[in-house]
Structure formats: structure tokens, C-alpha cells
Design an enzyme around this catalytic site. Structure first.
Site, PDB file in Angstrom:
ATOM      1  N   ASN A   1       0.851  -1.201   0.000  1.00  0.00           N
ATOM      2  CA  ASN A   1       0.000   0.000   0.000  1.00  0.00           C
ATOM      3  C   ASN A   1       0.883   1.245   0.000  1.00  0.00           C
ATOM      4  O   ASN A   1       2.104   1.149  -0.042  1.00  0.00           O
ATOM      5  CB  ASN A   1      -0.964  -0.028   1.195  1.00  0.00           C
ATOM      6  CG  ASN A   1      -0.217  -0.130   2.511  1.00  0.00           C
ATOM      7  OD1 ASN A   1       0.557   0.747   2.870  1.00  0.00           O
ATOM      8  ND2 ASN A   1      -0.416  -1.230   3.228  1.00  0.00           N
TER       9      ASN A   1
ATOM     10  N   ASP B   1      -4.820  -5.783   4.489  1.00  0.00           N
ATOM     11  CA  ASP B   1      -6.078  -6.402   4.911  1.00  0.00           C
ATOM     12  C   ASP B   1      -6.247  -7.772   4.274  1.00  0.00           C
ATOM     13  O   ASP B   1      -6.849  -8.662   4.854  1.00  0.00           O
ATOM     14  CB  ASP B   1      -7.262  -5.499   4.529  1.00  0.00           C
ATOM     15  CG  ASP B   1      -7.234  -4.216   5.342  1.00  0.00           C
ATOM     16  OD1 ASP B   1      -6.919  -4.304   6.543  1.00  0.00           O
ATOM     17  OD2 ASP B   1      -7.486  -3.133   4.770  1.00  0.00           O
TER      18      ASP B   1
ATOM     19  N   LYS C   1       7.937 -18.217 -10.383  1.00  0.00           N
ATOM     20  CA  LYS C   1       7.334 -17.017 -10.977  1.00  0.00           C
ATOM     21  C   LYS C   1       6.132 -17.390 -11.856  1.00  0.00           C
ATOM     22  O   LYS C   1       6.240 -18.309 -12.677  1.00  0.00           O
ATOM     23  CB  LYS C   1       8.396 -16.293 -11.829  1.00  0.00           C
ATOM     24  CG  LYS C   1       7.886 -14.993 -12.393  1.00  0.00           C
ATOM     25  CD  LYS C   1       8.892 -14.349 -13.321  1.00  0.00           C
ATOM     26  CE  LYS C   1       8.235 -13.208 -14.064  1.00  0.00           C
ATOM     27  NZ  LYS C   1       9.032 -12.726 -15.168  1.00  0.00           N
TER      28      LYS C   1
ATOM     29  N   PHE D   1      -4.641   3.492  14.369  1.00  0.00           N
ATOM     30  CA  PHE D   1      -4.837   4.502  13.319  1.00  0.00           C
ATOM     31  C   PHE D   1      -5.964   4.021  12.411  1.00  0.00           C
ATOM     32  O   PHE D   1      -6.160   2.816  12.256  1.00  0.00           O
ATOM     33  CB  PHE D   1      -3.556   4.691  12.485  1.00  0.00           C
ATOM     34  CG  PHE D   1      -2.597   5.666  13.095  1.00  0.00           C
ATOM     35  CD1 PHE D   1      -1.929   5.350  14.263  1.00  0.00           C
ATOM     36  CD2 PHE D   1      -2.381   6.905  12.516  1.00  0.00           C
ATOM     37  CE1 PHE D   1      -1.048   6.263  14.841  1.00  0.00           C
ATOM     38  CE2 PHE D   1      -1.503   7.822  13.079  1.00  0.00           C
ATOM     39  CZ  PHE D   1      -0.837   7.493  14.256  1.00  0.00           C
TER      40      PHE D   1
ATOM     41  N   LYS E   1     -14.049   1.251  15.003  1.00  0.00           N
ATOM     42  CA  LYS E   1     -12.777   0.506  15.077  1.00  0.00           C
ATOM     43  C   LYS E   1     -12.196   0.543  16.489  1.00  0.00           C
ATOM     44  O   LYS E   1     -11.697  -0.450  16.991  1.00  0.00           O
ATOM     45  CB  LYS E   1     -11.756   1.151  14.128  1.00  0.00           C
ATOM     46  CG  LYS E   1     -11.522   0.320  12.914  1.00  0.00           C
ATOM     47  CD  LYS E   1     -10.689   1.028  11.888  1.00  0.00           C
ATOM     48  CE  LYS E   1     -11.351   0.829  10.548  1.00  0.00           C
ATOM     49  NZ  LYS E   1     -10.671   1.531   9.485  1.00  0.00           N
TER      50      LYS E   1
ATOM     51  N   LYS F   1     -11.655  -2.933  18.363  1.00  0.00           N
ATOM     52  CA  LYS F   1     -10.279  -3.379  18.600  1.00  0.00           C
ATOM     53  C   LYS F   1      -9.829  -3.119  20.043  1.00  0.00           C
ATOM     54  O   LYS F   1      -8.678  -3.365  20.391  1.00  0.00           O
ATOM     55  CB  LYS F   1      -9.333  -2.690  17.610  1.00  0.00           C
ATOM     56  CG  LYS F   1      -9.702  -2.996  16.150  1.00  0.00           C
ATOM     57  CD  LYS F   1      -8.599  -2.677  15.174  1.00  0.00           C
ATOM     58  CE  LYS F   1      -9.047  -2.992  13.759  1.00  0.00           C
ATOM     59  NZ  LYS F   1      -7.962  -3.223  12.830  1.00  0.00           N
TER      60      LYS F   1
END
Ligand code: C5P
Length: 405
Positions: free
Chosen positions: A217, A286, A296, A331, A345, A349
Site C-alpha cells: 500500500n 487487509d 514465478k 490509526f 474501530k 479493537k
């Protein structure tokens, strides 16, 4: 939350003593590094140092008189006794470079020039940055002098390894001006997090598909690195668990490198022992490939069939039962319904605080120097921040943790 530039040395006077080694040529850059952090810099030059760097260069950069002589015929500032007034006004006395000769004289409490007299007279912290030929540095006399000075409470920033101006290779290089300035900031910062052990996760995770490709990301680790630096400067003992990033963390932190979400989970579990605060600033994947292909995947002529993914381990959810009295900060990076998503969240959490960032806009989120969003605490307090420098935001987050701890 204000948007003033971060100037950790604002209002501080740093007395920079320059002694006569070749590394004195770096002194103007040290002045710049200190001044860019908001410091007033007063320079003292020994006679030998003035052979390497001129008072005029330093005066042009500091905009202040440069002190060179113990007994000036004409007083440079009113009729003050220079070594006492400089010693008194300093928030920190920095000796960079500190030559072997200077260290020897300081170790014996001598005060026969403006540098040694100022160091002897000051009540402020003193930071010595030794720099010299490797053989002079490793000489038992220099080792003994440094040990004496360290035992007396003077701070020492070790020289670095590398090619030396004298042609030798070894320990003796003056650290870079930015590294010296960072040490000055640490030594003049309030140590209000001393005794606190903080674990911070940073950066992205990389989830390998085959030996060539992976999923990741946009996280660069900037927010996490700002938290690491701020916590170290304030005296906390910091361990970083970092995904692959291009940046360097503050030199005082212990860094554990990981790659994938499952490696990060294992490292967090292992690192949690004895920790008071966990800050999960990492952007953990995620979804991860269901299976890693050892060979490969060859490019085909037609469309590739779907890449199968499975959810990654949720680190915070997994370690929730281990929370005990620890303070957990998470975060949330969101494009929509920032507050609602973050509150959900925080509850799910089991967090004490969540930093909700807006992503997908200029000046906030991944790779940006600034951030916008809301700080939400489990006690119901909220604080909105708009385009705040990540460095400043890091201090605000730590203020809140300290207040709640
Ligand atoms: O659920 P979401 O990924 O939006 O939650 C973000 C918070 O949860 C961050 O603090 C992140 O570090 C943490 N997280 C985690 N494990 C995951 C994904 C995110 O602990 N697999």
C-alpha cells in the site's frame, strides 16, 4: 492544534565551541542545522579552529558576534566577562569538533582559553563531539579522558566510522550536522516520557505473490517515524517494528524489520513484554495471497484467472486479550465517514485512542508531510486537526497518551 512550523530549539541558546581539527569545516553546517530548528547560536572559535573556518563565515550565518579570545582588548558585548556570560546564557554547550587536545584539557579541568573556560563555568548540559585521526581516538590517553568526562556527566556523541581526512580509515569522523543537531534537541527536550516503554509499528506490509510480485500500500512510514522521533526525544525507550520503508528512524530507537502482516504480528507479540504503550501506526495489509507461488507466475497471452486472497491476521484484534494495563493506540485511514468508522474501530479493537486520518486528498495521509483528521479517545474526548505537520501531530498524540497514562 496549531500549524506553526516545528522549531524544537526555539528560544534556546546553543553555544557552539569549535576546536581546531579538519572537521571544523563542518561548523557552518552545524550552525545552519541548529538555526533551522529555531536556536540562537553563539560561536566560540579557538585560535587553531580559526585556521580552518573563518569568524566571518560564522558571523554571516549566525548574525551575532563570534568569540575568539579570552581577554579581548575591546569587549565584544558591553563589559561582560565573556566566558561567564556565554556559560550562563547557554541552554547547551556543544563542542564540535572536539579535538584530542581539547578533550585532554577538559579532562584536567583546565581553563586556559575561551572554550575550556566556558565548559568549566557552565551549568548547562555539555555535548562533546570528538573527531580526530583513528589512532589518536583509540589512544589509551584519549579513551581515559573520554571516560573521565563521561563519568563527570558530560554527554559524548561518538565519532563515526569511515574515511578520514588524514588518509586513514576508521572511527574518527564527525557525525553529520543533522545528527549533531538531533542530539542537541534530545538533550534540551523535557524528558516527560522517561521510564515509558513504547512499541510503535510503522510503514506498509508487503505480501508476496511469487518471487517477483507482491501486494502493498501507499504507506511510507512518515507518521510512525515522527512518533518514534518525538517519543525518543522525550526520553521514552522505543522499539520500532517496521515494514519495508525508505526512510531512516531516529538513531535512539531499536528497529525490528519485518515484511508481511504475519511477520509483524509475530514481532508485536514478542515485543509486547514489558511495554507500556503500543502505537499501531503501520498500514497492515487487509488481504494477502491465499498461496505463495514458489515459481514465478508466467505471463500468459490471455487474461489471468483471479488472484485468490484471504484476510490477513488482524494484529490489534489478535493481541486484544494481552492488553492488560497497556495503552493501545490505533490509526484509521478513511476516505468516507471518518469519525463513525474510527469510533467503530476503536470499540471493536479495544483501543484507548484512535487517530483517524483522511486519505485520498492533498496534504493528508500517505506520503504527505502533514495530516488531517480527528483524534478520538475512549474517554469521549475529540480533537480535530487540519494540515498539521506530522512532527507536531506526533507530539500531540504523545501529550494525550501521557495525560491518560
Ligand atoms: O481495520 P483497519 O485496518 O482500518 O484498522 C487500522 C488499525 O488497525 C491500525 O492501527 C492498523 O495498524 C491496525 N491493523 C491491524 N491488523 C491488521 C490491519 C490493521 O492491527 N490486519
Amino acid at each position: 492544534m496549531g500549524d506553526a512550523p516545528y522549531a524544537p530549539l526555539a528560544g534556546r541558546t546553543i553555544v557552539l565551541c569549535i576546536t581546531g581539527g579538519i572537521a571544523a569545516y563542518k561548523a557552518p553546517l552545524i550552525v545552519r542545522s541548529l538555526a533551522s530548528r529555531g536556536a540562537h547560536v553563539d560561536c566560540i572559535l579557538t585560535e587553531a579552529a580559526a585556521q580552518f573556518v573563518t569568524p566571518l563565515s560564522l558571523q554571516s550565518l549566525t548574525g551575532r558576534p563570534i568569540y575568539t579570545r579570552m581577554f579581548p582588548v575591546e569587549h565584544q558585548r558591553s563589559y561582560e566577562i565573556e566566558h561567564i556570560s556565554l556559560a550562563d546564557k547557554a541552554d547547551l554547550v556543544l563542542v564540535a569538533p572536539a579535538t584530542a587536545n581539547c578533550l585532554a584539557r577538559l579532562a584536567h579541568g583546565m581553563a586556559d582559553d575561551l572554550v575550556t573556560a566556558t565548559v568549566l563555568a557552565t551549568k548547562a548540559p555539555v555535548l562533546l563531539c570528538p573527531s580526530m585521526n583513528v589512532n589518536m581516538y583509540e589512544h589509551p590517553a584519549t579513551r581515559a579522558n573520554l571516560a573521565t568526562l563521561r563519568n563527570r556527566g558530560l554527554e559524548i556523541l561518538e565519532p563515526e566510522q569511515g574515511f578520514l581526512a588524514c588518509g586513514w580509515e576508521g572511527k574518527g569522523r564527525l557525525p553529520e550536522p543533522e545528527r549533531i543537531a538531533a542530539e542537541v534537541v534530545r538533550l534540551t527536550s523535557p524528558q516527560d516520557l522517561a521510564g515509558l516503554k513504547i512499541l510503535i509499528t510503522c510503514g506498509p506490509t508487503c505480501e508476496d505473490i511469487d518471487p517477483v510480485r507482491f501486494i502493498t500500500n501507499r504507506s511510507t512510514g512518515k507518521m510512525g517515524a515522527a512518533l518514534v522521533e518525538a517519543a525518543c526525544l522525550r526520553g521514552a525507550e522505543v522499539t520500532v517494528i517496521s515494514g519495508p520503508v525508505a526512510l531512516k528512524y531516529a538513531p535512539w530507537a531499536r528497529v525490528v524489520d519485518v515484511r508481511s502482516a504475519s511477520e509483524m504480528l509475530a514481532a508485536v507479540k514478542e515485543g509486547l513484554d514489558g511495554v507500556d504503550v503500543l502505537i499501531m501506526a503501520a498500514a497492515v495489509a487487509d488481504y494477502v495471497p491465499k498461496e505463495y507461488q514458489r515459481r514465478k507466475i508466467k505471463k500468459g497471452r490471455s487474461e489471468m484467472s483471479a488472484l485468490e486472497l484471504r484476510p490477513s491476521p488482524d494484529i490489534l484484534a489478535t493481541i486484544k486479550p494481552l492488553k492488560d494495563k497497556r495503552f493501545f493506540v490505533g490509526f484509521a485511514a478513511e476516505t468516507d465517514d471518518l469519525k463513525e468508522n474510527a469510533l467503530e474501530k476503536m470499540k471493536r479493537k479495544g483501543l484507548d485512542m484512535i487517530v483517524a486520518n483522511r486519505v485520498g486528498e492533498e496534504g493528508s495521509g500517505f506520503a504527505s508531510a502533514t495530516n488531517s483528521g480527528i483524534l478520538l479517545s475512549a474517554d469521549g474526548t475529540q480533537e480535530v486537526f487540519e494540515h498539521v505537520e506530522k512532527t507536531m501531530l506526533a507530539h500531540t498524540i504523545l501529550d494525550k497518551i501521557r495525560g491518560a497514562w
